[in-house]
Design a protein around this motif. Structure first.
Motif, PDB file in Angstrom:
ATOM      1  N   ASN A 106       0.984  -0.986  -0.069  1.00  9.68           N
ATOM      2  CA  ASN A 106      -0.073  -0.039  -0.312  1.00  9.68           C
ATOM      3  C   ASN A 106       1.246   1.104  -0.321  1.00  9.68           C
ATOM      4  OD1 ASN A 106      -2.595   1.393   0.309  1.00  9.68           O
ATOM      5  ND2 ASN A 106      -2.203   1.615   2.468  1.00  9.68           N
ATOM      6  N   THR A 107       0.911   2.184  -1.105  1.00 13.65           N
ATOM      7  CA  THR A 107       1.551   3.649  -0.798  1.00 13.65           C
ATOM      8  C   THR A 107       0.613   4.816  -1.027  1.00 13.65           C
ATOM      9  OG1 THR A 107       3.368   2.429  -2.364  1.00 13.65           O
ATOM     10  CG2 THR A 107       2.785   4.353  -2.310  1.00 13.65           C
ATOM     11  N   VAL A 108       0.716   5.625  -0.117  1.00  8.86           N
ATOM     12  CA  VAL A 108      -0.266   6.933  -0.279  1.00  8.86           C
ATOM     13  C   VAL A 108       0.746   7.572  -0.572  1.00  8.86           C
ATOM     14  CG1 VAL A 108      -1.363   7.921   0.842  1.00  8.86           C
ATOM     15  CG2 VAL A 108      -1.711   5.791   1.786  1.00  8.86           C
ATOM     16  N   ILE A 109       0.342   8.896  -1.276  1.00 13.67           N
ATOM     17  CA  ILE A 109       1.790  10.101  -2.379  1.00 13.67           C
ATOM     18  C   ILE A 109       0.752  11.049  -1.249  1.00 13.67           C
ATOM     19  CG2 ILE A 109       2.542  10.375  -3.960  1.00 13.67           C
ATOM     20  CD1 ILE A 109       2.663   8.708  -5.434  1.00 13.67           C
TER      21      ILE A 109
ATOM     22  N   GLU B 230      -3.524   7.109  -3.603  1.00 13.22           N
ATOM     23  CA  GLU B 230      -3.418   5.995  -2.952  1.00 13.22           C
ATOM     24  C   GLU B 230      -3.211   4.667  -3.808  1.00 13.22           C
ATOM     25  OE1 GLU B 230      -4.535   3.480   0.837  1.00 13.22           O
ATOM     26  OE2 GLU B 230      -5.510   5.127   0.587  1.00 13.22           O
ATOM     27  N   PHE B 231      -2.555   3.864  -3.645  1.00 10.82           N
ATOM     28  CA  PHE B 231      -2.008   2.276  -4.228  1.00 10.82           C
ATOM     29  C   PHE B 231      -1.880   1.372  -3.397  1.00 10.82           C
ATOM     30  CE2 PHE B 231      -0.201   6.798  -6.827  1.00 10.82           C
ATOM     31  CZ  PHE B 231      -0.971   6.196  -8.271  1.00 10.82           C
ATOM     32  N   THR B 232      -2.268   0.064  -4.532  1.00 17.63           N
ATOM     33  CA  THR B 232      -2.613  -1.325  -4.182  1.00 17.63           C
ATOM     34  C   THR B 232      -1.453  -1.732  -4.628  1.00 17.63           C
ATOM     35  OG1 THR B 232      -4.942  -2.293  -3.847  1.00 17.63           O
ATOM     36  CG2 THR B 232      -4.278  -0.506  -2.078  1.00 17.63           C
ATOM     37  N   LEU B 233      -0.984  -2.838  -3.978  1.00 15.55           N
ATOM     38  CA  LEU B 233      -0.575  -3.937  -4.620  1.00 15.55           C
ATOM     39  C   LEU B 233      -0.807  -5.696  -4.018  1.00 15.55           C
ATOM     40  CD1 LEU B 233       1.052  -5.048  -7.776  1.00 15.55           C
ATOM     41  CD2 LEU B 233       2.840  -4.532  -6.008  1.00 15.55           C
ATOM     42  N   THR B 234      -1.804  -6.571  -4.986  1.00 20.85           N
ATOM     43  CA  THR B 234      -1.227  -7.804  -4.228  1.00 20.85           C
ATOM     44  C   THR B 234      -0.409  -8.438  -5.123  1.00 20.85           C
ATOM     45  OG1 THR B 234      -3.450  -7.634  -3.346  1.00 20.85           O
ATOM     46  CG2 THR B 234      -2.593  -9.941  -3.303  1.00 20.85           C
TER      47      THR B 234
ATOM     48  N   THR C 134       3.527   0.866   3.003  1.00 20.08           N
ATOM     49  CA  THR C 134       3.434  -0.500   3.938  1.00 20.08           C
ATOM     50  C   THR C 134       4.065  -1.545   3.211  1.00 20.08           C
ATOM     51  OG1 THR C 134       2.632   1.224   5.272  1.00 20.08           O
ATOM     52  CG2 THR C 134       2.184  -1.275   5.681  1.00 20.08           C
ATOM     53  N   ILE C 135       4.559  -2.661   3.265  1.00 21.62           N
ATOM     54  CA  ILE C 135       4.285  -3.941   2.743  1.00 21.62           C
ATOM     55  C   ILE C 135       4.399  -4.551   4.106  1.00 21.62           C
ATOM     56  CG2 ILE C 135       5.674  -5.925   0.925  1.00 21.62           C
ATOM     57  CD1 ILE C 135       7.097  -3.377  -0.222  1.00 21.62           C
ATOM     58  N   ASP C 136       3.340  -5.615   3.877  1.00 21.89           N
ATOM     59  CA  ASP C 136       2.903  -6.912   3.886  1.00 21.89           C
ATOM     60  C   ASP C 136       3.014  -8.235   3.749  1.00 21.89           C
ATOM     61  OD1 ASP C 136       1.669  -5.254   6.699  1.00 21.89           O
ATOM     62  OD2 ASP C 136       0.413  -5.004   6.516  1.00 21.89           O
ATOM     63  N   TYR C 137       4.071  -8.991   4.212  1.00 21.49           N
ATOM     64  CA  TYR C 137       4.264  -9.892   3.695  1.00 21.49           C
ATOM     65  C   TYR C 137       4.177 -11.592   5.114  1.00 21.49           C
ATOM     66  CZ  TYR C 137       8.964  -9.280   5.032  1.00 21.49           C
ATOM     67  OH  TYR C 137       9.819  -8.933   6.230  1.00 21.49           O
ATOM     68  N   LYS C 138       3.508 -12.940   4.539  1.00 18.11           N
ATOM     69  CA  LYS C 138       3.589 -14.013   4.934  1.00 18.11           C
ATOM     70  C   LYS C 138       3.499 -14.897   4.012  1.00 18.11           C
ATOM     71  CE  LYS C 138      -1.313 -14.202   5.385  1.00 18.11           C
ATOM     72  NZ  LYS C 138      -2.097 -14.390   5.622  1.00 18.11           N
ATOM     73  N   GLU C 139       4.444 -15.959   4.812  1.00 20.98           N
ATOM     74  CA  GLU C 139       4.590 -17.106   4.135  1.00 20.98           C
ATOM     75  C   GLU C 139       3.653 -18.227   3.379  1.00 20.98           C
ATOM     76  OE1 GLU C 139       6.901 -21.699   4.973  1.00 20.98           O
ATOM     77  OE2 GLU C 139       7.216 -19.657   6.990  1.00 20.98           O
ATOM     78  N   VAL C 140       4.045 -18.182   2.242  1.00 21.48           N
ATOM     79  CA  VAL C 140       2.459 -18.469   1.564  1.00 21.48           C
ATOM     80  C   VAL C 140       2.690 -20.612   1.969  1.00 21.48           C
ATOM     81  CG1 VAL C 140       1.895 -19.567  -0.425  1.00 21.48           C
ATOM     82  CG2 VAL C 140       2.778 -17.496  -0.138  1.00 21.48           C
ATOM     83  N   THR C 141       2.151 -20.590   2.507  1.00 20.48           N
ATOM     84  CA  THR C 141       2.014 -22.599   2.714  1.00 20.48           C
ATOM     85  C   THR C 141       1.933 -22.827   1.704  1.00 20.48           C
ATOM     86  OG1 THR C 141      -0.174 -22.619   3.813  1.00 20.48           O
ATOM     87  CG2 THR C 141       1.341 -23.102   5.317  1.00 20.48           C
ATOM     88  N   PRO C 142       2.557 -24.650   1.342  1.00 18.97           N
ATOM     89  CA  PRO C 142       2.223 -24.537  -0.369  1.00 18.97           C
ATOM     90  C   PRO C 142       1.118 -26.381   0.134  1.00 18.97           C
ATOM     91  CG  PRO C 142       4.198 -25.613   0.838  1.00 18.97           C
ATOM     92  CD  PRO C 142       3.820 -24.603   2.147  1.00 18.97           C
ATOM     93  N   ARG C 143       0.810 -25.777  -1.498  1.00 18.75           N
ATOM     94  CA  ARG C 143      -1.014 -27.050  -0.786  1.00 18.75           C
ATOM     95  C   ARG C 143      -0.866 -27.766  -1.099  1.00 18.75           C
ATOM     96  NH1 ARG C 143      -5.790 -23.095  -3.453  1.00 18.75           N
ATOM     97  NH2 ARG C 143      -5.450 -21.414  -2.891  1.00 18.75           N
TER      98      ARG C 143
END
Length: 151
Positions: A19-22, A31-35, A142-151
Motif C-alpha cells: 500500500n502506497t499513499v502519496i 493511494e495505490f495497492t498491489l497484491t 507499507t508492505i505486509d508479507y507472509k509465508e505462503v504454505t504449499p498446498r
C-alpha cells in the motif's frame, strides 16, 4: 559448517500486500495497492523481498534490501529506479527515464522492518521525495508479507 562452503540462501515464498499513499504539496492524495507473490530471502543477516508487478509499460522487478536502520528499493525492467532510505537522513537516489537519469533525494521520516514470525513481516517507510531539486511529495509505503504454505 564446512570451511569454504557458502550457506545456501534461505528463500521463502510469500504473499505480498503493498500500500502506497502519496500526499502532494497542493493537498492532493493518491493511494495505490498491489497484491502479489514473491520471495523473502535472508542472506548474510540481511533480509530481501523480491516480487514482480505488471504495469502498462511492462514487467517491473523489485528487490528491497532491508537492514536494521536502512533499506534500498531497486526496481528494474520497464521501470528503473533506486531509492535509498536511512532513518532520519536524506539519501541520494535515482530514476532512469527516457530523458536520462534523474537524481532523487529521499528524506526518511520513519523506517521500520519486522521479519515474519508469529505475525506477517512488515516493511514500512515514510519519506519526502525530491526530484531534480523540487519536492514531489510525501510517500508512505507499507508492505505486509507472509509465508505462503504449499498446498
Amino acid at each position: 559448517m564446512i570451511k569454504g562452503v557458502k550457506k545456501v540462501e534461505n528463500s521463502t515464498p510469500v504473499s505480498i500486500q503493498l500500500n502506497t499513499v502519496i500526499s502532494q504539496a497542493d493537498g492532493t492524495k493518491e493511494e495505490f495497492t498491489l497484491t502479489s507473490t514473491g520471495e523473502w530471502i535472508t542472506k548474510n543477516n540481511i533480509d530481501y523481498l523480491k516480487y514482480e508487478e505488471t504495469q502498462e509499460a511492462g514487467t517491473v522487478r523489485t528487490i528491497i534490501k532491508m537492514e536494521e536502520h536502512q533499506a534500498v528499493i531497486l526496481r528494474s525492467g520497464a521501470l528503473k529506479m533506486r531509492l535509498a532510505f536511512r532513518d532520519g537522513e536524506s539519501m541520494m537516489s535515482s530514476y532512469d527515464s527516457e530523458y536520462g537519469t534523474l537524481s532523487l533525494i529521499t528524506e526518511t521520516k520513519k523506517y521500520t522492518h519486522r521479519i515474519p514470525q508469529e505475525k506477517p513481516g512488515r516493511f514500512y517507510v515514510n519519506y519526502n521525495l525530491e526530484m531534480a531539486g523540487s519536492p514531489v511529495g510525501n510517500y508512505t509505503m507499507t508492505i505486509d508479507y507472509k509465508e505462503v504454505t504449499p498446498r
